[in-house]
Write a protein that holds these residues in place. Structure first.
Motif, PDB file in Angstrom:
ATOM      1  N   ALA A  96       0.829  -1.205   0.000  1.00 14.02           N
ATOM      2  CA  ALA A  96       0.000   0.000   0.000  1.00 14.02           C
ATOM      3  C   ALA A  96       0.860   1.250   0.000  1.00 14.02           C
ATOM      4  O   ALA A  96       0.576   2.219  -0.729  1.00 14.02           O
ATOM      5  N   GLU A  97       1.933   1.253   0.799  1.00 15.27           N
ATOM      6  CA  GLU A  97       2.804   2.429   0.837  1.00 15.27           C
ATOM      7  C   GLU A  97       3.502   2.631  -0.497  1.00 15.27           C
ATOM      8  O   GLU A  97       3.662   3.768  -0.964  1.00 15.27           O
ATOM      9  N   TRP A  98       3.912   1.526  -1.114  1.00 14.30           N
ATOM     10  CA  TRP A  98       4.529   1.648  -2.440  1.00 14.30           C
ATOM     11  C   TRP A  98       3.511   2.182  -3.450  1.00 14.30           C
ATOM     12  O   TRP A  98       3.855   3.046  -4.276  1.00 14.30           O
ATOM     13  N   PHE A  99       2.289   1.670  -3.376  1.00 15.14           N
ATOM     14  CA  PHE A  99       1.239   2.107  -4.306  1.00 15.14           C
ATOM     15  C   PHE A  99       1.010   3.616  -4.174  1.00 15.14           C
ATOM     16  O   PHE A  99       0.951   4.340  -5.174  1.00 15.14           O
ATOM     17  N   ILE A 100       0.882   4.108  -2.937  1.00 11.86           N
ATOM     18  CA  ILE A 100       0.629   5.533  -2.718  1.00 11.86           C
ATOM     19  C   ILE A 100       1.803   6.355  -3.236  1.00 11.86           C
ATOM     20  O   ILE A 100       1.609   7.405  -3.883  1.00 11.86           O
ATOM     21  N   ALA A 101       3.020   5.895  -2.989  1.00 10.16           N
ATOM     22  CA  ALA A 101       4.190   6.624  -3.468  1.00 10.16           C
ATOM     23  C   ALA A 101       4.226   6.669  -4.990  1.00 10.16           C
ATOM     24  O   ALA A 101       4.575   7.704  -5.593  1.00 10.16           O
ATOM     25  N   ARG A 102       3.852   5.560  -5.626  1.00 12.15           N
ATOM     26  CA  ARG A 102       3.860   5.517  -7.094  1.00 12.15           C
ATOM     27  C   ARG A 102       2.793   6.445  -7.668  1.00 12.15           C
ATOM     28  O   ARG A 102       3.042   7.192  -8.612  1.00 12.15           O
ATOM     29  N   VAL A 103       1.579   6.432  -7.093  1.00 14.65           N
ATOM     30  CA  VAL A 103       0.526   7.322  -7.568  1.00 14.65           C
ATOM     31  C   VAL A 103       0.924   8.777  -7.341  1.00 14.65           C
ATOM     32  O   VAL A 103       0.711   9.639  -8.198  1.00 14.65           O
ATOM     33  N   ALA A 104       1.542   9.058  -6.200  1.00 17.02           N
ATOM     34  CA  ALA A 104       1.985  10.421  -5.920  1.00 17.02           C
ATOM     35  C   ALA A 104       2.993  10.882  -6.966  1.00 17.02           C
ATOM     36  O   ALA A 104       2.949  12.041  -7.424  1.00 17.02           O
ATOM     37  N   GLU A 105       3.884   9.997  -7.345  1.00 20.12           N
ATOM     38  CA  GLU A 105       4.857  10.331  -8.387  1.00 20.12           C
ATOM     39  C   GLU A 105       4.157  10.649  -9.707  1.00 20.12           C
ATOM     40  O   GLU A 105       4.483  11.643 -10.381  1.00 20.12           O
ATOM     41  N   LEU A 106       3.189   9.826 -10.065  1.00 17.25           N
ATOM     42  CA  LEU A 106       2.457  10.045 -11.316  1.00 17.25           C
ATOM     43  C   LEU A 106       1.651  11.338 -11.262  1.00 17.25           C
ATOM     44  O   LEU A 106       1.593  12.092 -12.247  1.00 17.25           O
ATOM     45  N   PHE A 107       1.029  11.612 -10.132  1.00 20.43           N
ATOM     46  CA  PHE A 107       0.280  12.861  -9.967  1.00 20.43           C
ATOM     47  C   PHE A 107       1.218  14.067 -10.085  1.00 20.43           C
ATOM     48  O   PHE A 107       0.873  15.081 -10.701  1.00 20.43           O
ATOM     49  N   SER A 108       2.384  13.963  -9.460  1.00 20.72           N
ATOM     50  CA  SER A 108       3.312  15.100  -9.446  1.00 20.72           C
ATOM     51  C   SER A 108       3.915  15.358 -10.821  1.00 20.72           C
ATOM     52  O   SER A 108       4.151  16.515 -11.191  1.00 20.72           O
ATOM     53  N   ARG A 109       4.132  14.295 -11.580  1.00 24.81           N
ATOM     54  CA  ARG A 109       4.734  14.452 -12.906  1.00 24.81           C
ATOM     55  C   ARG A 109       3.733  14.915 -13.947  1.00 24.81           C
ATOM     56  O   ARG A 109       4.110  15.570 -14.926  1.00 24.81           O
ATOM     57  N   ALA A 110       2.455  14.591 -13.759  1.00 23.60           N
ATOM     58  CA  ALA A 110       1.439  14.948 -14.765  1.00 23.60           C
ATOM     59  C   ALA A 110       1.110  16.435 -14.667  1.00 23.60           C
ATOM     60  O   ALA A 110       0.940  16.963 -13.563  1.00 23.60           O
ATOM     61  N   PRO A 111       0.998  17.127 -15.792  1.00 23.26           N
ATOM     62  CA  PRO A 111       0.590  18.536 -15.739  1.00 23.26           C
ATOM     63  C   PRO A 111      -0.847  18.654 -15.248  1.00 23.26           C
ATOM     64  O   PRO A 111      -1.695  17.821 -15.575  1.00 23.26           O
ATOM     65  N   ALA A 112      -1.105  19.664 -14.447  1.00 20.58           N
ATOM     66  CA  ALA A 112      -2.477  19.906 -13.984  1.00 20.58           C
ATOM     67  C   ALA A 112      -3.301  20.448 -15.140  1.00 20.58           C
ATOM     68  O   ALA A 112      -2.895  21.405 -15.815  1.00 20.58           O
ATOM     69  N   GLY A 113      -4.447  19.857 -15.372  1.00 20.69           N
ATOM     70  CA  GLY A 113      -5.300  20.301 -16.469  1.00 20.69           C
ATOM     71  C   GLY A 113      -6.075  21.559 -16.108  1.00 20.69           C
ATOM     72  O   GLY A 113      -5.988  22.084 -14.993  1.00 20.69           O
ATOM     73  N   THR A 114      -6.842  22.016 -17.079  1.00 21.33           N
ATOM     74  CA  THR A 114      -7.662  23.214 -16.886  1.00 21.33           C
ATOM     75  C   THR A 114      -9.049  22.811 -16.405  1.00 21.33           C
ATOM     76  O   THR A 114      -9.673  21.919 -16.977  1.00 21.33           O
ATOM     77  N   LEU A 115      -9.500  23.470 -15.364  1.00 22.78           N
ATOM     78  CA  LEU A 115     -10.838  23.218 -14.833  1.00 22.78           C
ATOM     79  C   LEU A 115     -11.872  24.009 -15.626  1.00 22.78           C
ATOM     80  O   LEU A 115     -11.553  24.983 -16.316  1.00 22.78           O
ATOM     81  N   LEU A 116     -13.127  23.589 -15.506  1.00 23.74           N
ATOM     82  CA  LEU A 116     -14.178  24.115 -16.377  1.00 23.74           C
ATOM     83  C   LEU A 116     -14.561  25.561 -16.096  1.00 23.74           C
ATOM     84  O   LEU A 116     -15.173  26.205 -16.939  1.00 23.74           O
ATOM     85  N   GLY A 117     -14.253  26.066 -14.926  1.00 25.67           N
ATOM     86  CA  GLY A 117     -14.625  27.439 -14.635  1.00 25.67           C
ATOM     87  C   GLY A 117     -14.314  27.813 -13.209  1.00 25.67           C
ATOM     88  O   GLY A 117     -13.812  27.002 -12.408  1.00 25.67           O
ATOM     89  N   ALA A 118     -14.658  29.038 -12.864  1.00 21.00           N
ATOM     90  CA  ALA A 118     -14.381  29.556 -11.523  1.00 21.00           C
ATOM     91  C   ALA A 118     -15.110  28.747 -10.464  1.00 21.00           C
ATOM     92  O   ALA A 118     -14.565  28.468  -9.386  1.00 21.00           O
ATOM     93  N   GLY A 119     -16.347  28.360 -10.747  1.00 21.01           N
ATOM     94  CA  GLY A 119     -17.117  27.604  -9.773  1.00 21.01           C
ATOM     95  C   GLY A 119     -16.517  26.242  -9.503  1.00 21.01           C
ATOM     96  O   GLY A 119     -16.512  25.770  -8.350  1.00 21.01           O
ATOM     97  N   VAL A 120     -16.013  25.570 -10.548  1.00 19.94           N
ATOM     98  CA  VAL A 120     -15.390  24.266 -10.361  1.00 19.94           C
ATOM     99  C   VAL A 120     -14.096  24.422  -9.568  1.00 19.94           C
ATOM    100  O   VAL A 120     -13.801  23.625  -8.658  1.00 19.94           O
ATOM    101  N   GLU A 121     -13.321  25.452  -9.876  1.00 21.27           N
ATOM    102  CA  GLU A 121     -12.072  25.681  -9.157  1.00 21.27           C
ATOM    103  C   GLU A 121     -12.320  25.935  -7.671  1.00 21.27           C
ATOM    104  O   GLU A 121     -11.686  25.319  -6.800  1.00 21.27           O
ATOM    105  N   SER A 122     -13.243  26.819  -7.360  1.00 17.51           N
ATOM    106  CA  SER A 122     -13.527  27.115  -5.957  1.00 17.51           C
ATOM    107  C   SER A 122     -14.174  25.919  -5.260  1.00 17.51           C
ATOM    108  O   SER A 122     -13.894  25.641  -4.085  1.00 17.51           O
ATOM    109  N   GLY A 123     -15.031  25.183  -5.978  1.00 15.63           N
ATOM    110  CA  GLY A 123     -15.658  23.996  -5.395  1.00 15.63           C
ATOM    111  C   GLY A 123     -14.653  22.914  -5.085  1.00 15.63           C
ATOM    112  O   GLY A 123     -14.734  22.253  -4.028  1.00 15.63           O
ATOM    113  N   LEU A 124     -13.664  22.722  -5.976  1.00 13.20           N
ATOM    114  CA  LEU A 124     -12.626  21.718  -5.731  1.00 13.20           C
ATOM    115  C   LEU A 124     -11.763  22.122  -4.541  1.00 13.20           C
ATOM    116  O   LEU A 124     -11.452  21.290  -3.676  1.00 13.20           O
ATOM    117  N   ALA A 125     -11.383  23.391  -4.482  1.00 16.52           N
ATOM    118  CA  ALA A 125     -10.578  23.861  -3.348  1.00 16.52           C
ATOM    119  C   ALA A 125     -11.330  23.668  -2.031  1.00 16.52           C
ATOM    120  O   ALA A 125     -10.746  23.244  -1.021  1.00 16.52           O
TER     121      ALA A 125
END
Length: 525
Positions: free
Chosen positions: A308-337
C-alpha cells in the motif's frame, strides 16, 4: 454588444430578461465578449404554453417522424463537427481533439441515432396485451420535459442535444432545454441545428426550445409547474436537491444525477500481483479530463502494508509528474478547493497538491490525499465529500473487516470497483465485500477503472442516492433511459380502431410486445 435571443415556440426572439451574463474562457481566465439573457418567468411561461400544444400535436404524429428528426439532427451535428468543437473548446477548455471532435461528438450523434431506432420500433414502451380480458397498456409520453444540462459534457449531455434530450424526444415529448451558463454559445448553436432539423421533418414548432438561464426561484417554479411532465437535472447536489424538493411538493417526476466518489477497492492479492499496473490505471483515470467526469474514481481503499505504501508513493509520483489540467470554470475551481479543504479538515493528509495554482487559467495542482480506515470511520460523511476535479482520497484499511465497515458507511454511488487477484487468491474477501458494495452502486466493475460510460442498452448510469434521485432509472442506456419520460396508460375494452397502433392486433413495426405473458413480435389473429 447585443444579447443573444432565446428559442421559444419555434422562433428566435429577444428574451424577457431580468439580466444577462457572459461565459468565461477557462484556459485564459477571461470573459468571452458574448451576452446571454437571464430569462424572467414570462419566458418560461410562454415556453410551457407552447410545449403543451406541441405535446398534444406530437401524440398525433407517427413515431417515424420523431425518429427522422433525431437522425436529421445527428447528421447536422456531424456536418458542424469542426465548428462545434471550436465553440465548446472556447467555453470549456476541453481539448478540441480528441476529446470533443473524436469522442464526445460521435457519442452525441450515436445517442441520437440509437434513440431514433428505439422510437421507431416502439418496444421501449413495453406494450402489454391481455387478450382474454381485452386489457391493453403501454408507456406513453409524459408531456413537456425540462432538461438541465451539466457543465462537464457540452455536447453529449447538453440539454438541447444530449442523452436526456434524445430520450425525451424519442419517447414523444417536447423539450424545454435550460442551457448551462458555462457554454451558452454551444447550446445556442446546437439549438439552431435542432430547429433546422425540426422544420425539415415537420415536427411541431415547440418541440425544441431553449432558455439559457433563470433566477433560482424561476427554476424551482419551472420544475413544479402543472404543465411539466417531468424534468431531468445533472449537476451539484445542492442545486439538484432544491429542484427535487420543489418538484416533489408538486408531485412532478424529476430525475437527478448528483454526486459520486466511485469507490475503488483493491484487494491484497491484486495489489501484490499487479500494483504497479493498477497505480498507473488509477492515476490515468483520475486525471483524465482533469478529473471532471461523474465516474471519476475519487476514493480508493487499500489494505495496509508495504504494498500500500509503495502504491501511494507511485501514484503520488504520477500525480506530481502529470501537468495539472484546466478546470471548467471559476465555480469548479472554488468547489474543488473547498472540497479538498473539507477532506483535510476531517483528517485527510495531502500527499501531493501543495504547490501553487496556475493563475493564468482555472487550475489547481493534482491533489492526492490519504487517511486511515479508522479516521474514515470516525468522519465518514465529510471524507466522502466529492472533490470534482483532479483530486482523490486513498483510505488505508487495517484489515478486511475494517474494509467491510468502510464500505458499509458509503453513500450511494454511480459506480463501485473491485480489483482482485487474477486467480482465486482474493475470492473469500471478494465474497465478503461484493454484496455490500453491490447495494451501494448502480454499476459494479471488476478489474477496470470506472471512468467512461458506454452507450449500451445494458448500461446503468444511475444508482442509490445521492448518485441519482431514483435508483431504478438510468440516464444512459437506450431504451431504458426513455422510460423516465413516460407514463403508463391502460385501455380496457377499447375498440381496436381507437387503440394506439402498438396495442392493436396488427403489430405495426414488428416490435416486441408482451402478449398473454409471452414476449412476441407476432400479430394477434
Amino acid at each position: 454588444m447585443t444579447t443573444h435571443p432565446v428559442l421559444i415556440a419555434g422562433r428566435w426572439r429577444e428574451a424577457a430578461a431580468s439580466g444577462r451574463f457572459s461565459p468565461d474562457n477557462p484556459a485564459t481566465r477571461s470573459r468571452i465578449d458574448q451576452h446571454y439573457p437571464i430569462s424572467d418567468w414570462s419566458d418560461c411561461d410562454e415556453a410551457l404554453d407552447a410545449a403543451v400544444i406541441a405535446a398534444r400535436q406530437l401524440r398525433q404524429l407517427p413515431a417515424e417522424q420523431r425518429a427522422r428528426f433525431l437522425e436529421r439532427f445527428a447528421d447536422k451535428i456531424d456536418a458542424a463537427k469542426v465548428e462545434l468543437a471550436e465553440l465548446a473548446n472556447r467555453e470549456t477548455a476541453l481539448p478540441k481533439t480528441p476529446r470533443l471532435a473524436e469522442v464526445e461528438l460521435p457519442r452525441t450523434t450515436g445517442q441520437l441515432r440509437q434513440a431514433a431506432a428505439a422510437a421507431r420500433t416502439g418496444s421501449w414502451a413495453q406494450p402489454t396485451i391481455d387478450t382474454a380480458l381485452n386489457i391493453r397498456s403501454q408507456l406513453a409520453p409524459v408531456g413537456p420535459v425540462v432538461v438541465f444540462g451539466p457543465n462537464n459534457f457540452p455536447l453529449a449531455f447538453n440539454g438541447i442535444a444530449g442523452g436526456d434530450f434524445a430520450a425525451a424526444i424519442a419517447a414523444g415529448n417536447p423539450v424545454i432545454a435550460k442551457g448551462h451558463p458555462a457554454h451558452p454559445g454551444t447550446c445556442q448553436r446546437l439549438a439552431e441545428l435542432a430547429l433546422a432539423a425540426q422544420i425539415e421533418t415537420g415536427l411541431p414548432a415547440a418541440t425544441v426550445q431553449l432558455i439559457y438561464a433563470t433566477a433560482r426561484e424561476n427554476g424551482l417554479r419551472l420544475v413544479s409547474d402543472i404543465r411539466v411532465g417531468a424534468s431531468a437535472f445533472t449537476g451539484s447536489r445542492s442545486a439538484g436537491l432544491a429542484l427535487k424538493q420543489a418538484a416533489d411538493e408538486a408531485g412532478k417526476p424529476i430525475y437527478l444525477e448528483l454526486s459520486s466518489v466511485n469507490p475503488v477497492v483493491i484487494l491484497p492479492g491484486a495489489l501484490a500481483e499487479r500494483g504497479k499496473e493498477i497505480a498507473r490505471e488509477f492515476a490515468d483515470s483520475c486525471l483524465m479530463g482533469t478529473g471532471q467526469f461523474c465516474t471519476n474514481p475519487g476514493l480508493v481503499i487499500l489494505p495496509a502494508g508495504e504494498e500500500a505504501e509503495w502504491f501511494i508513493a507511485r501514484v503520488a509520483e504520477l500525480f506530481s509528474r502529470a501537468p495539472a489540467g484546466t478546470l471548467l470554470g471559476a465555480g469548479v475551481e472554488s468547489g474543488l478547493a473547498a472540497a479538498i479543504a473539507t477532506l483535510c479538515g476531517a483528517g485527510a493528509k495531502r500527499v501531493t497538491g501543495t504547490g501553487m495554482a496556475d493563475d493564468s487559467r482555472y487550475s489547481l495542482p493534482n491533489a492526492l490525499l490519504r487517511t486511515s480506515g479508522e479516521q474514515f470511520l470516525q468522519h465518514s460523511r465529510r471524507l466522502q465529500t466529492e472533490a470534482f476535479g483532479n483530486a482523490a482520497l486513498v483510505v488505508v484499511s487495517a484489515d478486511s473487516e475494517q474494509t467491510r465497515a468502510i464500505i458499509e458507511c458509503l453513500e450511494g454511488n454511480l459506480t463501485g470497483t473491485i480489483y482482485s487477484h487474477s486467480r482465486r487468491d482474493d475470492e473469500a474477501e471478494y465474497s465478503l465485500l461484493e454484496p455490500i458494495l453491490r447495494d451501494r452502486v448502480g454499476r459494479l466493475l471488476n478489474d477496470k477503472m470506472p471512468t467512461g460510460v458506454a452507450v449500451s442498452p445494458a448500461m446503468n448510469h444511475g444508482g442509490p442516492y445521492p448518485a441519482s434521485g431514483h435508483a431504478g432509472f438510468t440516464a444512459v442506456g437506450i431504451p431504458a433511459s426513455l422510460r423516465r419520460f413516460a407514463k403508463l396508460e391502460c385501455y380496457d375494452n377499447v375498440r381496436e380502431q381507437r387503440l394506439p397502433p402498438l396495442l392493436r392486433n396488427q403489430n405495426p413495426d414488428d416490435g416486441w410486445r408482451l402478449i398473454d405473458g409471452s414476449w412476441s413480435q407476432r400479430s394477434i389473429l
